[in-house]
Design a protein around this motif. Structure first.
Motif, PDB file in Angstrom:
ATOM      1  N   ALA B  27       0.840  -1.205   0.000  1.00 40.38           N
ATOM      2  CA  ALA B  27       0.000   0.000   0.000  1.00 40.38           C
ATOM      3  C   ALA B  27       0.871   1.249   0.000  1.00 40.38           C
ATOM      4  N   PHE B  28       1.924   1.208   0.772  1.00 36.74           N
ATOM      5  CA  PHE B  28       2.824   2.355   0.871  1.00 36.74           C
ATOM      6  C   PHE B  28       3.466   2.658  -0.480  1.00 36.74           C
ATOM      7  N   MET B  29       3.939   1.592  -1.134  1.00 41.65           N
ATOM      8  CA  MET B  29       4.611   1.792  -2.420  1.00 41.65           C
ATOM      9  C   MET B  29       3.626   2.199  -3.502  1.00 41.65           C
ATOM     10  N   ALA B  30       2.438   1.576  -3.486  1.00 44.02           N
ATOM     11  CA  ALA B  30       1.438   1.917  -4.502  1.00 44.02           C
ATOM     12  C   ALA B  30       1.028   3.380  -4.351  1.00 44.02           C
ATOM     13  N   ALA B  31       0.846   3.810  -3.115  1.00 44.80           N
ATOM     14  CA  ALA B  31       0.469   5.201  -2.870  1.00 44.80           C
ATOM     15  C   ALA B  31       1.580   6.130  -3.356  1.00 44.80           C
ATOM     16  N   GLY B  32       2.814   5.734  -3.083  1.00 45.73           N
ATOM     17  CA  GLY B  32       3.949   6.537  -3.519  1.00 45.73           C
ATOM     18  C   GLY B  32       4.005   6.658  -5.031  1.00 45.73           C
ATOM     19  N   LEU B  33       3.770   5.530  -5.697  1.00 38.07           N
ATOM     20  CA  LEU B  33       3.799   5.521  -7.158  1.00 38.07           C
ATOM     21  C   LEU B  33       2.696   6.409  -7.721  1.00 38.07           C
ATOM     22  N   LEU B  34       1.519   6.277  -7.128  1.00 39.77           N
ATOM     23  CA  LEU B  34       0.366   7.065  -7.568  1.00 39.77           C
ATOM     24  C   LEU B  34       0.662   8.555  -7.430  1.00 39.77           C
ATOM     25  N   LEU B  35       1.227   8.890  -6.293  1.00 42.04           N
ATOM     26  CA  LEU B  35       1.554  10.287  -6.007  1.00 42.04           C
ATOM     27  C   LEU B  35       2.563  10.811  -7.033  1.00 42.04           C
ATOM     28  N   LEU B  36       3.534   9.942  -7.323  1.00 43.79           N
ATOM     29  CA  LEU B  36       4.571  10.292  -8.295  1.00 43.79           C
ATOM     30  C   LEU B  36       3.959  10.558  -9.665  1.00 43.79           C
ATOM     31  N   ILE B  37       3.060   9.665 -10.077  1.00 46.49           N
ATOM     32  CA  ILE B  37       2.450   9.796 -11.398  1.00 46.49           C
ATOM     33  C   ILE B  37       1.566  11.040 -11.452  1.00 46.49           C
ATOM     34  N   VAL B  38       0.801  11.241 -10.394  1.00 50.19           N
ATOM     35  CA  VAL B  38      -0.070  12.422 -10.366  1.00 50.19           C
ATOM     36  C   VAL B  38       0.780  13.689 -10.440  1.00 50.19           C
ATOM     37  N   GLY B  39       1.847  13.702  -9.666  1.00 48.09           N
ATOM     38  CA  GLY B  39       2.728  14.879  -9.654  1.00 48.09           C
ATOM     39  C   GLY B  39       3.341  15.133 -11.018  1.00 48.09           C
ATOM     40  N   LEU B  40       3.847  14.053 -11.634  1.00 44.41           N
ATOM     41  CA  LEU B  40       4.467  14.202 -12.945  1.00 44.41           C
ATOM     42  C   LEU B  40       3.436  14.589 -14.003  1.00 44.41           C
ATOM     43  N   SER B  41       2.231  14.045 -13.871  1.00 42.43           N
ATOM     44  CA  SER B  41       1.176  14.377 -14.818  1.00 42.43           C
ATOM     45  C   SER B  41       0.855  15.858 -14.758  1.00 42.43           C
ATOM     46  N   LEU B  42       0.776  16.374 -13.547  1.00 44.44           N
ATOM     47  CA  LEU B  42       0.494  17.795 -13.382  1.00 44.44           C
ATOM     48  C   LEU B  42       1.614  18.626 -14.009  1.00 44.44           C
ATOM     49  N   ALA B  43       2.836  18.184 -13.775  1.00 47.34           N
ATOM     50  CA  ALA B  43       3.983  18.905 -14.334  1.00 47.34           C
ATOM     51  C   ALA B  43       3.940  18.870 -15.859  1.00 47.34           C
ATOM     52  N   ILE B  44       3.578  17.697 -16.404  1.00 46.12           N
ATOM     53  CA  ILE B  44       3.485  17.554 -17.860  1.00 46.12           C
ATOM     54  C   ILE B  44       2.398  18.462 -18.401  1.00 46.12           C
TER      55      ILE B  44
END
Lengths: 148, 276
Positions: B27-44
């Protein structure tokens, strides 16, 4: 839809993997207890009292595969780095199971103890694309059988 | 004197096996990955919005839906009419008017209009049946033109490209390179964001005001839409409304801008022919 399929696989993998692990550890503990007196030694040179024993090769081998949950958990670890806990329990079980099978082999041959125990491992099905590969753990050693 | 142990040692269960809760770890890693993708998506998204308008218009790939070899005279006449109407609207922007190409889709009964990459605007027969005045049609054409003026297709393509690259880099997409080539082409068929629609609505009203001196009729098409609910996704092409802000919400916004004036009727030949 694809996500539900993924989730279902994940849950099945997790529940089944958990259940199998618990059952396996119970079996490992029982068999280790029963074989506690059949010594397993990494030592290469036999003690003087064993010099006149017969010797033979004994092996124990296990092939294991990971469940879907562990694959996903490990691929997440690939991104972040760190201890791949999901695989550690699997490999720990594989090593101990291989040792037990080697001991059982030795017991059948009437051995007293096993010298020069070594482990080897190899990957199987590595080229099955992204499919689940398997790992073999092989334990082998020289079993010494008392002569009459 | 023997140096051998009496028995095998009892193996510790928790040295080689961390026994951490795999679920919590997961759960911790999945949440981290999700956060990463959301953050990068916003940046993109942010960087594409910034970069998109700077890409030369000619770099946009040509995407035309329903290309037909032979067009009937009537078809050509309608296209010419739509083309002229749009060009006259675009010319209101003055110096920087972007040349666009209009395409008429005679076989599509669903009222729809959409802009695609390469400065193309498509209008369906269903839409022409639906509008009762030139002003209402102009509102829709101006809206699609605004998408092109704001470079929304280019921005979407950039976003799509960056996303595909990102996913390929993370190893989440098995056929990375192929997916990049395949998906980016379809990017303009994807939905524009609500923000884009909002901006285009406002811009369309401005153009309408410049062209006719009032925005009477702008809400007409949306009024008609409110009465019908069959505007779902069809055949992979998103309907005008699938990606759009709530029709009611848009209507209210347009109503807020509406000024009274005289409606320009559609040409007779168009109304009589499309209702055959």
């Amino acid at each position: 839809m694809g996500f539900l399929y993924f989730l279902a696989l994940l849950i099945i993998g997790y529940l089944f993997g958990k259940w199998a692990e618990k059952r396996h550890y119970r079996s490992i503990h029982e068999r280790e207890d029963s074989l506690r007196d059949l010594l397993v030694l990494p030592v290469r040179v036999p003690e003087p009292q064993h010099l006149s024993h017969d010797s033979t090769l004994v092996t124990g081998s296990v092939v294991i595969s990971v469940d879907y949950f562990k694959t996903v958990a490990a691929s997440l670890r690939n991104l972040f780095g760190g201890r791949v806990g999901a695989y550690e329990t699997l490999i720990d079980r594989a090593r101990r199971e291989a040792t037990l099978r080697m001991q059982e082999d030795a017991q059948l041959k009437g051995a007293e103890l096993i010298y020069n125990v070594k482990y080897e491992t190899s990957r199987i099905g590595d080229n099955a694309g992204k499919g689940l590969g398997s790992v073999e753990v092989l334990a082998y050693g020289t079993a010494l059988i008392p002569t009459r | 004197m023997t140096h051998l142990p009496g028995s095998n040692p009892r193996l510790p269960d928790d040295i080689n096996n961390s026994h951490t809760s795999p679920l919590a770890d997961f759960a911790f890693m999945a949440a981290g990955l999700l956060l990463l993708i959301v953050g990068l998506s916003l940046a993109i998204g942010w960087s594409a919005t910034w970069l998109g308008p700077h890409i030369p218009l000619s770099w946009e790939p040509q995407i035309v839906i329903g290309k037909t070899e032979e067009k009937s005279d009537h078809h050509q006449k309608i296209e010419r009419y739509l083309q002229n109407l749009t060009t006259s609207l675009a010319s209101e922007t003055g110096k920087s008017a972007i040349p666009v190409t209009l395409h008429y889709l005679p076989d599509v009964d669903l009222p729809n209009a959409f802009a695609t990459s390469g400065q193309n605007i498509h209008v369906t027969a269903g839409l022409l049946n639906k509008v009762s005045s030139e002003n209402a049609l102009a509102m829709i054409l101006a809206h699609e033109y605004a998408h092109i003026e704001y470079r929304h297709p280019a921005i979407l393509m950039l976003e799509q490209l960056a996303h595909t690259l990102l996913f390929a880099m993370l190893g989440l997409n098995e056929d990375g390179a192929g997916a990049i080539a395949g998906n980016t082409g379809l990017a303009t068929l994807m939905s524009f964001s609500r923000k884009m629609e909002h901006a285009s609505d406002i811009r369309a009203l401005e153009l309408l005001l410049l062209r006719y001196g009032h925005t009477q009729g702008a809400a007409e098409f949306f009024n008609a839409m409110m009465l019908e609910e069959d505007y779902e996704e069809t055949g992979g092409v998103l309907s005008l409304f699938a990606s759009h802000p709530d029709t009611n919400e848009r209507l209210q916004r347009i109503a807020g801008y509406t000024t009274d004036g005289e409606l320009t009727p559609l040409p007779d030949w168009l109304t009589s022919a499309t209702e055959e």
